[in-house]
Design a protein around this motif. Structure first.
Motif, mmCIF file in Angstrom:
data_model
loop_
_atom_site.group_PDB
_atom_site.id
_atom_site.type_symbol
_atom_site.label_atom_id
_atom_site.label_comp_id
_atom_site.label_asym_id
_atom_site.label_seq_id
_atom_site.Cartn_x
_atom_site.Cartn_y
_atom_site.Cartn_z
ATOM 1 N N GLY A 61 0.843 -1.185 0.000
ATOM 2 C CA GLY A 61 0.000 0.000 0.000
ATOM 3 C C GLY A 61 0.876 1.232 0.000
ATOM 4 O O GLY A 61 2.098 1.134 0.131
ATOM 5 N N PRO A 62 0.273 2.417 -0.126
ATOM 6 C CA PRO A 62 1.059 3.651 -0.220
ATOM 7 C C PRO A 62 2.021 3.883 0.942
ATOM 8 O O PRO A 62 3.032 4.545 0.782
ATOM 9 C CB PRO A 62 0.001 4.751 -0.261
ATOM 10 C CG PRO A 62 -1.230 4.074 -0.739
ATOM 11 C CD PRO A 62 -1.157 2.657 -0.243
ATOM 12 N N ASP A 63 1.717 3.310 2.109
ATOM 13 C CA ASP A 63 2.626 3.466 3.251
ATOM 14 C C ASP A 63 2.855 2.135 3.969
ATOM 15 O O ASP A 63 3.124 2.086 5.149
ATOM 16 C CB ASP A 63 2.076 4.509 4.232
ATOM 17 C CG ASP A 63 0.786 4.071 4.909
ATOM 18 O OD1 ASP A 63 0.191 3.057 4.489
ATOM 19 O OD2 ASP A 63 0.369 4.737 5.871
ATOM 20 N N GLU A 64 2.744 1.028 3.198
ATOM 21 C CA GLU A 64 2.850 -0.295 3.823
ATOM 22 C C GLU A 64 3.668 -1.258 2.956
ATOM 23 O O GLU A 64 3.460 -1.349 1.750
ATOM 24 C CB GLU A 64 1.456 -0.876 4.040
ATOM 25 C CG GLU A 64 1.455 -2.210 4.721
ATOM 26 C CD GLU A 64 0.059 -2.757 4.963
ATOM 27 O OE1 GLU A 64 -0.025 -3.756 5.698
ATOM 28 O OE2 GLU A 64 -0.931 -2.215 4.426
ATOM 29 N N TRP A 65 4.585 -1.976 3.619
ATOM 30 C CA TRP A 65 5.426 -2.966 2.960
ATOM 31 C C TRP A 65 5.495 -4.214 3.821
ATOM 32 O O TRP A 65 5.283 -4.161 5.028
ATOM 33 C CB TRP A 65 6.853 -2.443 2.758
ATOM 34 C CG TRP A 65 6.926 -1.305 1.809
ATOM 35 C CD1 TRP A 65 7.193 -1.374 0.465
ATOM 36 C CD2 TRP A 65 6.719 0.072 2.096
ATOM 37 N NE1 TRP A 65 7.159 -0.118 -0.084
ATOM 38 C CE2 TRP A 65 6.866 0.795 0.896
ATOM 39 C CE3 TRP A 65 6.408 0.788 3.248
ATOM 40 C CZ2 TRP A 65 6.729 2.167 0.813
ATOM 41 C CZ3 TRP A 65 6.263 2.154 3.173
ATOM 42 C CH2 TRP A 65 6.425 2.845 1.971
ATOM 43 N N LEU A 66 5.820 -5.321 3.189
ATOM 44 C CA LEU A 66 6.105 -6.553 3.908
ATOM 45 C C LEU A 66 7.516 -6.973 3.521
ATOM 46 O O LEU A 66 7.827 -7.100 2.341
ATOM 47 C CB LEU A 66 5.111 -7.666 3.544
ATOM 48 C CG LEU A 66 5.338 -8.991 4.257
ATOM 49 C CD1 LEU A 66 5.097 -8.845 5.759
ATOM 50 C CD2 LEU A 66 4.421 -10.064 3.683
ATOM 51 N N VAL A 67 8.351 -7.152 4.520
ATOM 52 C CA VAL A 67 9.733 -7.581 4.310
ATOM 53 C C VAL A 67 9.769 -9.088 4.568
ATOM 54 O O VAL A 67 9.370 -9.542 5.642
ATOM 55 C CB VAL A 67 10.703 -6.854 5.273
ATOM 56 C CG1 VAL A 67 12.138 -7.242 4.971
ATOM 57 C CG2 VAL A 67 10.496 -5.349 5.209
ATOM 58 N N VAL A 68 10.214 -9.851 3.574
ATOM 59 C CA VAL A 68 10.282 -11.306 3.696
ATOM 60 C C VAL A 68 11.731 -11.727 3.478
ATOM 61 O O VAL A 68 12.344 -11.362 2.483
ATOM 62 C CB VAL A 68 9.374 -11.999 2.652
ATOM 63 C CG1 VAL A 68 9.453 -13.508 2.789
ATOM 64 C CG2 VAL A 68 7.935 -11.521 2.793
ATOM 65 N N VAL A 69 12.248 -12.503 4.439
ATOM 66 C CA VAL A 69 13.633 -12.949 4.369
ATOM 67 C C VAL A 69 13.680 -14.452 4.572
ATOM 68 O O VAL A 69 13.102 -14.970 5.521
ATOM 69 C CB VAL A 69 14.500 -12.278 5.465
ATOM 70 C CG1 VAL A 69 15.953 -12.676 5.308
ATOM 71 C CG2 VAL A 69 14.351 -10.798 5.453
ATOM 72 N N GLU A 70 14.381 -15.139 3.670
ATOM 73 C CA GLU A 70 14.636 -16.566 3.877
ATOM 74 C C GLU A 70 15.605 -16.701 5.027
ATOM 75 O O GLU A 70 16.589 -15.983 5.099
ATOM 76 C CB GLU A 70 15.234 -17.189 2.621
ATOM 77 C CG GLU A 70 14.284 -17.220 1.448
ATOM 78 C CD GLU A 70 14.919 -17.850 0.228
ATOM 79 O OE1 GLU A 70 15.586 -18.899 0.370
ATOM 80 O OE2 GLU A 70 14.751 -17.286 -0.862
ATOM 81 N N GLY A 71 15.317 -17.614 5.937
ATOM 82 C CA GLY A 71 16.185 -17.832 7.080
ATOM 83 C C GLY A 71 15.719 -17.047 8.296
ATOM 84 O O GLY A 71 14.700 -16.356 8.265
#
Length: 176
Positions: A61-71
């Motif tokens: 969204g305009p002010d929303e992110w999801l950070v996805v990291v393996e491990g």
């Protein structure tokens, strides 16, 4: 993982695996948005993904992110919190809230199309894009990893087992 009935494969067509372990961090950040945050690229275009090594930043969204990291990525949460400490922002560990199912193989897109209303044709949805959508009436985040095709489906854990069973059932009906 036995809980989701994965890994599972229809040889030469599609494979389903669960990404374990994986770290998921929700980020809410008021403008102005930097191009990089804690050394990671921040996608500023809608439905885009920025990747750096095993880390993927999904625009939600305009002010929303999801950070996805393996491990495990144990240092990432504190790094992000430090990077936004003087800004109007929220950083939340969401790792336990969703399962991540990777779907790959020549028929991966066809499998998703059995229950997704998005146009997943390569001219419209390709590697580096993500979307929040419904898959067999279940809210998911869809992240296309490569044009091979390969996707990640991020689904609430309470729906994950059922959704995997539906996808496996759909693929088992294919000839070959």
């Amino acid at each position: 993982m036995a809980e989701l009935g994965l890994p599972w494969a229809k040889p030469g067509q599609v494979e389903l695996t669960e990404l374990l372990p994986a770290r998921q961090i929700g980020l809410r950040l008021r403008p102005p948005h930097p191009a990089y945050l804690a050394g990671l690229p921040l996608p500023l275009e809608r439905n885009r993904v920025a990747a750096m090594g095993p880390t993927r930043m999904l625009w939600l969204g305009p002010d929303e992110w999801l950070v996805v990291v393996e491990g495990a990525a144990s240092d990432l949460l504190p790094r992000l919190k430090r990077a936004v400490e003087r800004r109007r922002a929220a950083v939340t560990d969401l790792s336990s809230s969703r399962a991540i199912v990777q779907i790959a193989g020549p028929r991966a897109r066809a499998l998703l199309e059995t229950g997704c209303g998005l146009d997943l044709h390569p001219r419209v949805f390709r590697a580096g894009q993500c979307a929040q959508t419904l898959l067999h009436r279940v809210p998911v985040i869809l992240d296309q990893l490569s044009d091979a095709p390969s996707y990640r489906v991020l689904v609430r854990r309470s729906y994950a087992r059922w959704l995997c069973a539906v996808l496996i059932d759909a693929a088992q009906g294919w000839e070959g």
